[in-house]
Design an enzyme around this catalytic site. Sequence first.
Site, PDB file in Angstrom:
ATOM      1  N   HIS A  65       0.779  -0.951  -0.092  1.00 12.91           N
ATOM      2  CA  HIS A  65      -0.016  -0.005  -0.130  1.00 12.91           C
ATOM      3  C   HIS A  65       0.769   1.258   0.142  1.00 12.91           C
ATOM      4  O   HIS A  65       0.811   2.141  -0.683  1.00 12.91           O
ATOM      5  CB  HIS A  65      -1.019  -0.051   1.228  1.00 12.91           C
ATOM      6  CG  HIS A  65      -1.834   1.271   1.289  1.00 12.91           C
ATOM      7  ND1 HIS A  65      -3.033   1.041   0.689  1.00 12.91           N
ATOM      8  CD2 HIS A  65      -1.821   2.317   1.971  1.00 12.91           C
ATOM      9  CE1 HIS A  65      -3.782   2.174   0.846  1.00 12.91           C
ATOM     10  NE2 HIS A  65      -2.934   3.115   1.680  1.00 12.91           N
ATOM     11  N   GLU A  66       1.727   1.210   0.955  1.00 15.75           N
ATOM     12  CA  GLU A  66       2.648   2.489   0.980  1.00 15.75           C
ATOM     13  C   GLU A  66       3.635   2.611  -0.114  1.00 15.75           C
ATOM     14  O   GLU A  66       4.131   3.768  -0.444  1.00 15.75           O
ATOM     15  CB  GLU A  66       3.561   2.372   2.553  1.00 15.75           C
ATOM     16  CG  GLU A  66       2.761   2.610   3.757  1.00 15.75           C
ATOM     17  CD  GLU A  66       1.670   3.623   3.773  1.00 15.75           C
ATOM     18  OE1 GLU A  66       2.064   4.807   3.053  1.00 15.75           O
ATOM     19  OE2 GLU A  66       0.493   3.447   4.192  1.00 15.75           O
TER      20      GLU A  66
ATOM     21  N   HIS B 202       1.785   4.746  -2.819  1.00 18.16           N
ATOM     22  CA  HIS B 202       2.105   5.996  -2.597  1.00 18.16           C
ATOM     23  C   HIS B 202       3.428   6.369  -3.053  1.00 18.16           C
ATOM     24  O   HIS B 202       3.610   7.839  -3.497  1.00 18.16           O
ATOM     25  CB  HIS B 202       1.693   6.449  -0.984  1.00 18.16           C
ATOM     26  CG  HIS B 202       0.143   6.166  -0.716  1.00 18.16           C
ATOM     27  ND1 HIS B 202      -0.743   6.735  -1.397  1.00 18.16           N
ATOM     28  CD2 HIS B 202      -0.286   5.578   0.308  1.00 18.16           C
ATOM     29  CE1 HIS B 202      -2.003   6.276  -1.031  1.00 18.16           C
ATOM     30  NE2 HIS B 202      -1.599   5.804   0.338  1.00 18.16           N
TER      31      HIS B 202
END
Length: 457
Positions: A33-34, A37
């Site tokens: 997920h990170e 980003h």
Amino acid sequence: MLDTAAISLDSIFTFGIDMFVFLLGLAVLIFVHELGHFLIARKCGVVVEKFSLGFGPKLAGFKQGGTEYLIAAIPLGGYVKMKGEDPGEELADTTGSFSHANVYHRLAIAFGGPLFNILFAILIYVIVYMNGVPALGTTVGMVRDDSPALAAGLETGDRIVEVNGETIRFWDQLLEIVHDAPGQPMQFVIEKNGKRLVEKNITPVSEEITNLWGEKENVGLIGITPLVRRIANIEEGSPADQAGLLKGDLLLEVDNTPIRGWQDLKTAAMDKPGEELNVTVRRDDGLTYDLKLTPKPEKIKDETGKDVTIGVLGLGLSGEMEVEQYGLFGSMWRSVEETWKLTHLIAVSVKKMIFGSVSAENIGGPIMIFQFYGQQAEQGFNQVIRLTALLSINLGLINLFPIPILDGGHILFFLIEIIKGKPVSERSRERAAQVGLFMILGLMVFAFYNDIMRIMN
């Protein structure tokens, strides 16, 4: 006082393995997920100051290319800290600042985390389907009285291999085709006795069933269930274990009642708590064995909330399985199909929870996820990564909710900015963030409460 002598080394070892798998799965999901980003921020020219797995005190880390990579003490989350991410932050140089980036770049960065979770699930399913995954086959178990299947001459042990010219290997395929065709004549090709093929014309009748969400709907049915009678697992110390039943046994009869699925087992054994029953099984050596089994009486609540006593056996059954396996391109197509199906299923489930048609008691937290990982770890690596794919889709969708402090909340603000032509005021965002934090904390408390109540019950 806790009796430590009652805790076996095996239990400690199993708990340790389950905890390791749980934390590893959680860390992978957060990292993916990170990473979404992070990579999109870098692509958009935004400076990433920190990339953290976990919250709280720093355990380890290093700095490279202007970014500090670290692992923190609390593994229930993670974050990417970008330059100028706080709108109120004063910067001498706004180059590479998130808050001064193009609104479309900020929108892409916010969307990157959920997007990578979905893509990660697709990647997992590509690996799963290339490796091969067991799926329930089309061997017929029970044939209902006065059903189209009985009228056509279908029997227990028959295997459906083709419907309307389409090759059928899996029960889910069969269900989908039949459910969508009430009242439509269909041509079935049936394999009898493992070799002889016969053609049957069967017309599904329209009947009302209860779907996954407890709603009534009309579908096509021909009146058959899959053959489910192979013992898939035995609980240690359970009545099945004490009776000498083994994983892999074919459960043929219970008190002279042929077993073709769970309904037969319920009638023959689960509805007879405390009674000694004669059980006939066939093992891999081809021989049959007669055993004695006494279901353990246990009180549960039925669908109406009334206390009833059932016979607990402590075993799980599986059907006649087929291996679903494809090449690279077939696996890619199947993985997208499976990811879309699960995404739709989760989205509809959440919608129904919000509107109250599905109980919020189904919401689970870290304890439930830990239990799920432990259960799947016992079934093998394939099951663990499939659960990870499902949780990755969950994480991606939840983060798209339009709740401030989640990615979806940021996306909502950026869409409003695009429409209005100016950013949402800092004061409005701060108030929204407070509301969002309260909502998330409330949801976490509720999830923990549900987890604890499930354990207590």
